[in-house]
Design an enzyme around this catalytic site. Sequence first.
Site, mmCIF file in Angstrom:
data_model
loop_
_atom_site.group_PDB
_atom_site.id
_atom_site.type_symbol
_atom_site.label_atom_id
_atom_site.label_comp_id
_atom_site.label_asym_id
_atom_site.label_seq_id
_atom_site.Cartn_x
_atom_site.Cartn_y
_atom_site.Cartn_z
ATOM 1 N N THR A 1 40.081 16.198 32.043
ATOM 2 C CA THR A 1 40.733 16.987 33.091
ATOM 3 C C THR A 1 42.075 17.550 32.635
ATOM 4 O O THR A 1 42.481 18.639 33.056
ATOM 5 C CB THR A 1 40.914 16.104 34.352
ATOM 6 O OG1 THR A 1 39.617 15.690 34.777
ATOM 7 C CG2 THR A 1 41.582 16.839 35.485
ATOM 8 N N SER B 1 35.032 13.376 29.506
ATOM 9 C CA SER B 1 34.868 12.073 28.866
ATOM 10 C C SER B 1 33.535 11.371 29.156
ATOM 11 O O SER B 1 33.153 10.486 28.391
ATOM 12 C CB SER B 1 36.069 11.170 29.107
ATOM 13 O OG SER B 1 36.083 10.637 30.385
ATOM 14 N N THR C 1 39.743 10.782 31.801
ATOM 15 C CA THR C 1 40.081 9.439 32.292
ATOM 16 C C THR C 1 38.862 8.547 32.532
ATOM 17 O O THR C 1 38.987 7.332 32.577
ATOM 18 C CB THR C 1 40.902 9.528 33.601
ATOM 19 O OG1 THR C 1 40.145 10.280 34.550
ATOM 20 C CG2 THR C 1 42.250 10.155 33.360
ATOM 21 N N ASP C 2 37.677 9.168 32.690
ATOM 22 C CA ASP C 2 36.499 8.356 33.048
ATOM 23 C C ASP C 2 36.164 7.287 32.008
ATOM 24 O O ASP C 2 35.797 6.167 32.354
ATOM 25 C CB ASP C 2 35.273 9.260 33.258
ATOM 26 C CG ASP C 2 35.390 10.108 34.516
ATOM 27 O OD1 ASP C 2 36.331 9.887 35.300
ATOM 28 O OD2 ASP C 2 34.529 10.994 34.720
#
Length: 322
Positions: free
Chosen positions: A12, A54, A87-88
Amino acid sequence: MKKILIVHTGGTISMKEDRLTGEVSVTDSHPLENLGGSSFEQRIEEDFLYNLPSPHITPYHMINLAKHMKEKIQTNNYSGIVVTHGTDTLEETAYFLDLYLQATIPIVITGAMRSSNEIGSDGLYNLLSAIKVVSTHDSVDKGVLVVMNDEIHTAKYVTKTSTSNVATFQSPQFGPIGIITKQSVHFYQKLITDEVYPVSNLTKKVALIKTYAGMESTLIEAIYQSGIDGLIIEGLGQGNVPETLVKPLETMLNNNVPIVLVSRCFKGIVQPTYSYNGGGKQLKDMGVIFTNGLTGPKARIKLLIALEITQNIYELQRIFDL
Ligand code: ASP
């Protein structure tokens, strides 16, 4: 002049929102372009290694990134490296880098919960915080760090806790090891373990499965039949499983497929406390490997690495004791 490397991998932090539909997608935008020419005390070099959301990151991307960073460290005089990442799966890549790299310079991984053109976007802010952290000498010898939302976390214990809140990254066991303020960077803690496994490849298949009340044996049987090299089982409480799982787990162990136990509780460690059918004591006696406070995804990363070094259950247990 100090030189800092930023390795971008996507996520993101490198995406933009469509103003009409609200959809967020991959772009060729890069986080520092919104800075408007602000100058740094250090020289910044940028590498655009991947531009991936990710969930598309695999262990192959992780080891490729780690080798790339190792090569950059060996052939340049960087004082620190920042990695940007979605971030995932950020916590998995961070932990992989932590286990792989013998870092003599600060390494920080960061990302964003809001894309670059959204109101309240946190990408540029987190990136500047990450640069601040790698620029301080106090960050040396702390392992790979995760910097988000004014906090510094260890790669080993940090986890994404909220789907959308900017304060998503937390270390439920012990909290952050440091904070970032407008003026400076403050550390309060440091991990006591330091592990490095510079494996040359990741060739094994390791699955992760969560247990639940009334779980049937079929899922474990199907996973075993799919041909895996190791299994992480997210047990209940202190590390117990429904009794229906005992037989298929025993079959796997008898066929030399290591099983590593974590808890689906987000705090505490697994222990061989209960001796009933499916209890932790029985699992321990069967040869299940116990972990020391890792989450399921982190234990999977560690087993992927550990299986490149040994298949021996006792040696594997020693690695997971750390
Ligand atoms: N789905 C995005 C990703 O991990 C979320 C993010 O970057 O924060 O790439």
